[in-house]
Design an enzyme around this catalytic site. Sequence first.
Site, PDB file in Angstrom:
ATOM      1  N   TYR A 226      38.988   2.090 106.290  1.00  0.00           N
ATOM      2  CA  TYR A 226      39.491   0.726 106.515  1.00  0.00           C
ATOM      3  C   TYR A 226      40.788   0.768 107.307  1.00  0.00           C
ATOM      4  O   TYR A 226      40.949   0.057 108.310  1.00  0.00           O
ATOM      5  CB  TYR A 226      39.702   0.027 105.174  1.00  0.00           C
TER       6      TYR A 226
ATOM      7  N   SER B 117      46.400  -4.915 109.455  1.00  0.00           N
ATOM      8  CA  SER B 117      46.765  -4.721 108.047  1.00  0.00           C
ATOM      9  C   SER B 117      47.992  -3.821 107.959  1.00  0.00           C
ATOM     10  O   SER B 117      48.216  -2.972 108.838  1.00  0.00           O
ATOM     11  CB  SER B 117      45.601  -4.062 107.297  1.00  0.00           C
TER      12      SER B 117
END
Length: 250
Positions: free
Chosen positions: A154, A140
């Site tokens: 995350y 990401s």
Amino acid sequence: MSRTILITGASSGLGEGMAREFAARGDQLALCARRTDRLETLRDELQQKYPAARISIRALDVDNHDQVFEVFRAFQEEFGTLERIIVNAGIGKGQALGTGNFDANRQTAETNFVSALAQMEAAMEIFRKQNHGHLVTVSSVSAVRGMPSSITTYAATKVGLAALSEGLRVELAKAKSPIRVTTLYPGYIRTAINESVKNAPFRVDAETGCKAMVKAIESGKNECFVPRWPWTPIGFLLRRLPVPVLAKMF
């Protein structure tokens, strides 16, 4: 030439979108996810659209690590070879640290890192025996820096996944192995995991994002921000901005 591509988390979101793109290219698909009803619907739709397509589906909960190895091996035995494995399955349940949400952060850490490790282990077991293969890991943009509040955990898991991938690339390069490893850093692509996020600059729809992901995978590059614009320059800047500036942005 048709290739066999295994995608985890293929019942929705980025996994589903990539499956559609690869099916359109004539590839054979090994799709797995927890929700087999959605996999069945996707398989039936793609086979109707592409009658020559060979698509196999299997149930897989990536947090069941023994099952990860079983499913990957079963796909390899069924197809005879796996040219590409995409480690895509993940969740985004994290919350700000110290707010009483340890279980959500623990689950995010376990699924996005430990279970990703299990998938990479299972993939590399197959690729080492074949002496070829292309491993793709979906990290990401949030992995380029430590991120605040609900995405702290995350982002940290995606940093870990990217580091695993890079370490593996170094090892394979040293051994002059034909096995390749690509890490993707998606920006905001509209899926169920982020559609409720209010601050999502430059967000694109799933089809646009998945086309960019497949294009990046096919490029064979080690690392790719997707979509390339504007996330490549944004990633460059994020790595270099001082913390006070980052604090004002998030």
